[in-house]
Each structure stands twice: as structure tokens, then as C-alpha cells.
Design a protein around this motif. Sequence first.
Motif, mmCIF file in Angstrom:
data_model
loop_
_atom_site.group_PDB
_atom_site.id
_atom_site.type_symbol
_atom_site.label_atom_id
_atom_site.label_comp_id
_atom_site.label_asym_id
_atom_site.label_seq_id
_atom_site.Cartn_x
_atom_site.Cartn_y
_atom_site.Cartn_z
ATOM 1 N N ALA A 18 81.910 53.951 49.998
ATOM 2 C CA ALA A 18 80.292 53.846 49.821
ATOM 3 C C ALA A 18 79.873 52.434 49.183
ATOM 4 C CB ALA A 18 79.895 55.149 49.431
ATOM 5 N N THR B 77 77.899 50.593 46.521
ATOM 6 C CA THR B 77 77.372 50.980 45.141
ATOM 7 C C THR B 77 76.684 49.925 44.258
ATOM 8 O OG1 THR B 77 79.790 50.367 44.188
ATOM 9 C CG2 THR B 77 79.401 52.635 44.835
ATOM 10 N N ASP C 90 72.815 48.757 58.548
ATOM 11 C CA ASP C 90 73.363 50.076 58.719
ATOM 12 C C ASP C 90 73.822 50.010 60.229
ATOM 13 O OD1 ASP C 90 73.979 52.719 59.288
ATOM 14 O OD2 ASP C 90 71.842 53.422 58.718
ATOM 15 N N ARG D 41 69.718 56.498 54.233
ATOM 16 C CA ARG D 41 69.143 56.677 52.829
ATOM 17 C C ARG D 41 69.988 55.755 51.885
ATOM 18 N NH1 ARG D 41 71.698 59.113 49.003
ATOM 19 N NH2 ARG D 41 73.193 60.141 50.499
ATOM 20 N N GLN D 42 71.264 55.570 52.318
ATOM 21 C CA GLN D 42 72.042 54.560 51.507
ATOM 22 C C GLN D 42 71.550 53.109 51.628
ATOM 23 O OE1 GLN D 42 76.121 55.302 52.525
ATOM 24 N NE2 GLN D 42 75.952 57.391 51.849
ATOM 25 N N GLU E 275 72.091 60.208 56.300
ATOM 26 C CA GLU E 275 72.823 59.885 55.074
ATOM 27 C C GLU E 275 72.834 58.211 54.984
ATOM 28 O OE1 GLU E 275 77.138 60.433 52.810
ATOM 29 O OE2 GLU E 275 76.592 61.348 54.832
ATOM 30 N N THR E 276 73.254 57.431 55.986
ATOM 31 C CA THR E 276 73.657 56.113 55.828
ATOM 32 C C THR E 276 72.142 55.252 55.941
ATOM 33 O OG1 THR E 276 73.735 55.899 58.333
ATOM 34 C CG2 THR E 276 75.868 56.253 57.031
ATOM 35 N N GLU F 104 68.349 52.795 49.342
ATOM 36 C CA GLU F 104 68.884 52.694 48.142
ATOM 37 C C GLU F 104 69.447 51.616 47.352
ATOM 38 O OE1 GLU F 104 70.783 56.445 47.503
ATOM 39 O OE2 GLU F 104 68.857 57.636 47.555
ATOM 40 N N ARG F 105 70.371 50.980 48.455
ATOM 41 C CA ARG F 105 71.202 49.995 47.824
ATOM 42 C C ARG F 105 70.523 48.696 48.042
ATOM 43 N NH1 ARG F 105 73.316 52.907 44.861
ATOM 44 N NH2 ARG F 105 73.409 51.037 43.891
#
Length: 313
Positions: A202, A204, A212, A221-222, A218-219, A225-226
Motif C-alpha cells: 500500500a 505510504t 488509481d 480513499r487511499q 478503499e483505493t 489521502e496520499r
Amino acid sequence: MMRALVFTGPGVVEVDDVADPVVGSGEVLLHVAAAGICGSELHGVKTPGFRVPPLIMGHELAGMTDAGDPVVVNPILSCGRCDLCLRGLRQICRERQIIGVHRSGGFAERVSVPATAVRPLPSELGWERAAIVEPAANGVHAWSLSGRPEGGTVGIIGAGAIGLVCLAVALAKGAARVEVADRAASRLEAAARLGAHATVPALTGEYDVVFDAVGTPETHRQAVERLRPGGTTVWLGLANPEAGFDASGLVRTEKRIIGSFAYTDEEFEEAVGLVADWELHWVRSYPLDEGARIFTNLMEGGDSPIRALLRPN
């Protein structure tokens, strides 16, 4: 009659004998040499809706015309006269149709396509590379939408075919660092071989751009966020329609989300040149008669090969 892989019902594809295509006015008959199995097709057969059976799918295709010319097919069909088409945005034409979705595609020995859809190929390119042009064009388009962050940091979620072409394009275009996330070790190995600076389960870090290539809540959101404040995430994946991200955080940090669908004509042409030098260890060819087995295995969760090509001839 000819052989074809046919989507016959929810979760079912079958290789069968079907009638030869009828070549209409303004169309050409293509003898298919290779056609790639796209993840969107796996999802479309498992959960029908956009694609309606019975249907011969296959929108990533290349082959030979009756005149003996090697060509690749741009599967995006548009009206050619609306405001979007006239601005060079055929891929989002309101009347858009897609070969292999709205009409028969390349999972067959032969297919009839509009003459306007064929693009010439360098004779030395080879059919395996020709069949990768369409997904490669998606990577070129996503890079353009991202703001072309030469010298920037890029994160990619998903190391399937679309994630890998995004990686290859980012490296070719001058990204300073590209990190790729996936849950499958074999796919991370493929990304590493293509030149990813890091491969992880994932993301970080903090990135200028995140692609994406999965498309789940989920992806999504990631991906948001990243991003660094002011960064851009480009969404190519279509696995789930739910957004899944914090809209308030998006506002407070001026992050951008851009959807990416297909490519412009110019980006498709650019992809023809790009794939000539790519490492394609992640692509494997199979006879059309093995199509049902290969397709079903991938649809049920198999992660190898990353991109399967069907070779009718």
C-alpha cells in the motif's frame, strides 16, 4: 463460419462457431492477429450491464486487412460532429460507442470495423506489442490529465495492465520517482522489472500525482489521502462506483480528482511509438480456442498473466 469467444450470459463465455461478419458500407474486414483481455471485460461478464450478451467482446485488437496491411484498431466510435468531437474529445462524445461493447469486437477470427477506426502499424512492431497499444493509450491520456509532473513523485495503485502502462509512461515522461502498490507479489515483481523505484502492499508516502488503476472505495480513499496538498489523483479503475473519500479534506487541501476514460486520437498515435521499446514479460499469448478457460480463470481471481492475449490466426 468462424471461431469466436462469445459472452453468452452472466459469468459465462464460450468458444463457438459463429457467422462471419457482414462488412457494411465504410467498413473493412479485419483478420484478427491478437486481442487483449481487459479487466473491464472480466468485470462486465461477471456483472452484466454495460455489456449485453450475446456479445463478441475484445476492444484491444490488431490484425491484417484484406489488402495485407497491418493495423491496430482505435475502438472509440463517435459522432464526429458534436461540440466535444470538434474539440478533439471524441472519447467523451455523448453518442460514443465502443467496438467490443456496442458491436462485435476482436475475440474472433475476423471482425468488421469502420474504416475510420483502423490505424497503420509499423511492420516491425509485432502483434503482441500492437495489442498493447490501446491500454498504453490509456496511460498516455492519464499522464496528460495529471498535469505531466516531470520531475515529480508518482504513486500508482494497482499493478494490473493499466497500472503497469501508467508506470511505463510516467518513467518515459520523466517522473523522478514512481512507486507502485498492489497486494499480489507477482504483480509487484512485474512493476519492479519495469523500473518502479519501490513496490509496496500500500502507498505510504506523499505524492504529486496518484493514479488509481483499481477503482474501489478503499483505493479512492487511499489515492486522495496520499496526495500532497494541491496534488492530483487520476482515477482509471472501474471496479466500484462508490467514491469512498473525505470531501471536506479535499476542499481544505485543494486536492484534485480527475476521471480518465480512454484517450484522444493523438494520444492513441503516440502510444504506437511508445510500446516499441517496452518490456512485455507481463503479456502472454494464447490460442483463441483456449479463450474460455483463460478468461474464466482471470474472471475468478487468477492474477496470471497480467495481460492475456488471444491469437485467433
